[in-house]
Structure formats: C-alpha cells, structure tokens
Design a protein around this motif. Structure first.
Motif, mmCIF file in Angstrom:
data_model
loop_
_atom_site.group_PDB
_atom_site.id
_atom_site.type_symbol
_atom_site.label_atom_id
_atom_site.label_comp_id
_atom_site.label_asym_id
_atom_site.label_seq_id
_atom_site.Cartn_x
_atom_site.Cartn_y
_atom_site.Cartn_z
ATOM 1 N N TYR A 1 12.960 -25.223 -28.105
ATOM 2 C CA TYR A 1 13.488 -24.345 -27.059
ATOM 3 C C TYR A 1 12.386 -23.450 -26.497
ATOM 4 O O TYR A 1 12.216 -23.334 -25.284
ATOM 5 C CB TYR A 1 14.635 -23.496 -27.610
ATOM 6 C CG TYR A 1 15.085 -22.416 -26.660
ATOM 7 C CD1 TYR A 1 15.886 -22.728 -25.559
ATOM 8 C CD2 TYR A 1 14.677 -21.102 -26.838
ATOM 9 C CE1 TYR A 1 16.283 -21.742 -24.674
ATOM 10 C CE2 TYR A 1 15.066 -20.109 -25.958
ATOM 11 C CZ TYR A 1 15.875 -20.431 -24.878
ATOM 12 O OH TYR A 1 16.251 -19.458 -24.004
ATOM 13 N N PHE A 2 11.618 -22.806 -27.385
ATOM 14 C CA PHE A 2 10.578 -21.904 -26.921
ATOM 15 C C PHE A 2 9.452 -22.655 -26.212
ATOM 16 O O PHE A 2 8.873 -22.157 -25.243
ATOM 17 C CB PHE A 2 10.016 -21.065 -28.067
ATOM 18 C CG PHE A 2 10.989 -20.014 -28.527
ATOM 19 C CD1 PHE A 2 11.505 -19.077 -27.638
ATOM 20 C CD2 PHE A 2 11.399 -19.972 -29.843
ATOM 21 C CE1 PHE A 2 12.398 -18.111 -28.050
ATOM 22 C CE2 PHE A 2 12.302 -19.006 -30.265
ATOM 23 C CZ PHE A 2 12.809 -18.069 -29.363
ATOM 24 N N LEU A 3 9.128 -23.840 -26.694
ATOM 25 C CA LEU A 3 8.109 -24.636 -26.002
ATOM 26 C C LEU A 3 8.579 -25.029 -24.613
ATOM 27 O O LEU A 3 7.821 -24.938 -23.637
ATOM 28 C CB LEU A 3 7.760 -25.883 -26.815
ATOM 29 C CG LEU A 3 6.865 -25.675 -28.018
ATOM 30 C CD1 LEU A 3 6.734 -26.973 -28.799
ATOM 31 C CD2 LEU A 3 5.499 -25.170 -27.607
ATOM 32 N N THR A 4 9.828 -25.465 -24.509
ATOM 33 C CA THR A 4 10.377 -25.838 -23.207
ATOM 34 C C THR A 4 10.378 -24.636 -22.270
ATOM 35 O O THR A 4 9.990 -24.742 -21.102
ATOM 36 C CB THR A 4 11.808 -26.398 -23.373
ATOM 37 O OG1 THR A 4 11.762 -27.502 -24.272
ATOM 38 C CG2 THR A 4 12.374 -26.866 -22.048
ATOM 39 N N TYR B 1 5.379 -21.501 -17.018
ATOM 40 C CA TYR B 1 4.067 -21.751 -16.425
ATOM 41 C C TYR B 1 4.082 -22.925 -15.450
ATOM 42 O O TYR B 1 3.030 -23.434 -15.065
ATOM 43 C CB TYR B 1 3.024 -21.988 -17.513
ATOM 44 C CG TYR B 1 2.677 -20.731 -18.260
ATOM 45 C CD1 TYR B 1 1.789 -19.807 -17.718
ATOM 46 C CD2 TYR B 1 3.254 -20.449 -19.499
ATOM 47 C CE1 TYR B 1 1.478 -18.641 -18.391
ATOM 48 C CE2 TYR B 1 2.953 -19.280 -20.178
ATOM 49 C CZ TYR B 1 2.060 -18.381 -19.624
ATOM 50 O OH TYR B 1 1.758 -17.225 -20.287
ATOM 51 N N ASP B 2 5.285 -23.355 -15.063
ATOM 52 C CA ASP B 2 5.452 -24.477 -14.123
ATOM 53 C C ASP B 2 4.674 -25.710 -14.561
ATOM 54 O O ASP B 2 3.987 -26.362 -13.770
ATOM 55 C CB ASP B 2 5.028 -24.074 -12.705
ATOM 56 C CG ASP B 2 5.929 -23.000 -12.125
ATOM 57 O OD1 ASP B 2 7.140 -23.017 -12.442
ATOM 58 O OD2 ASP B 2 5.428 -22.149 -11.366
ATOM 59 N N MET B 3 4.765 -26.016 -15.837
ATOM 60 C CA MET B 3 4.113 -27.208 -16.381
ATOM 61 C C MET B 3 5.181 -28.212 -16.807
ATOM 62 O O MET B 3 6.316 -27.839 -17.115
ATOM 63 C CB MET B 3 3.258 -26.836 -17.601
ATOM 64 C CG MET B 3 2.095 -25.930 -17.281
ATOM 65 S SD MET B 3 1.203 -25.399 -18.765
ATOM 66 C CE MET B 3 0.542 -26.952 -19.333
ATOM 67 N N VAL B 4 4.791 -29.470 -16.834
ATOM 68 C CA VAL B 4 5.705 -30.517 -17.271
ATOM 69 C C VAL B 4 5.648 -30.579 -18.795
ATOM 70 O O VAL B 4 4.575 -30.729 -19.386
ATOM 71 C CB VAL B 4 5.315 -31.880 -16.669
ATOM 72 C CG1 VAL B 4 6.238 -32.974 -17.183
ATOM 73 C CG2 VAL B 4 5.346 -31.815 -15.153
ATOM 74 N N ALA B 5 6.794 -30.454 -19.417
ATOM 75 C CA ALA B 5 6.863 -30.498 -20.881
ATOM 76 C C ALA B 5 6.604 -31.923 -21.367
ATOM 77 O O ALA B 5 6.983 -32.891 -20.706
ATOM 78 C CB ALA B 5 8.227 -30.033 -21.363
#
Length: 105
Positions: free
Chosen positions: A36-39, A45-49
């Motif tokens: 959850y926190f990683l997502t 940061y507008d990055m693709v998980a």
C-alpha cells in the motif's frame, strides 16, 4: 489412556497451529501495508509502480520440502566439497598446533 494421549496431542497441534497462524497473519498484514505504501509513494511521484510477483500457492510446496539452499548450495557440490575439506584441514591444523610445543626464544 489412549484417548487422553490423543486429546493431548490434538491440543498441542492446535496450539502450534494457532501461533503459526498468528505469525502468518502478521506477515501478510505487514506485506499488504508495504505494498500500500509503495503504491501510494509511486502515485505521489507520478511514477509507474512495478508489477508485483504473484503469490505461490501453498500446494506448490510439498510436505517434505527442502530449501534449495540447503539441498544444493548456489555454488555447487564441487565447491561445497572443497570448502568442507578446507574446513576439516583447518580443524586438523588447529589440533596439531595446539598439541605441539612451540619454543619462542
């Protein structure tokens, strides 16, 4: 006597299973929180998980499971045998050294 022993064994198994179940629940909760926190961080940061690996079902592990690291170390049998010989030689050398008299004069 047989019924008492059976009942005692069942209670012991249930106690062991309960502690393992609690450990598994806590590990799953920790993992879910981390995901959850990683997502959330990736989204902030507008990055693709990254794509997370799919969990392996418990049925994939047989009851007589031996970890690959224990069964055959990553360096292979030949290197493992050489390391064992080196260890044994070092132990023999230590024994020889401790039994000999060294004159330092």
């Amino acid at each position: 006597l047989r019924l008492i022993a059976r009942q005692s064994m069942i209670e012991s198994l249930l106690e062991s299973a309960a502690s393992l179940e609690q450990y598994a629940r806590e590990a799953e909760r920790s993992c879910a929180q981390m995901v959850y926190f990683l997502t959330w961080s990736f989204n902030a940061y507008d990055m693709v998980a990254p794509v997370y690996p799919k969990p392996i079902p418990l049925s994939a592990y047989p009851l007589d499971f031996i970890a690959p690291e224990a069964d055959s170390p990553p360096w292979g049998k030949l290197v493992g045998d050489a390391l064992n010989r080196i260890t044994n030689d070092a132990l023999d050398f230590d024994e020889t050294l401790s039994t000999s008299v060294i004159d330092v004069a």
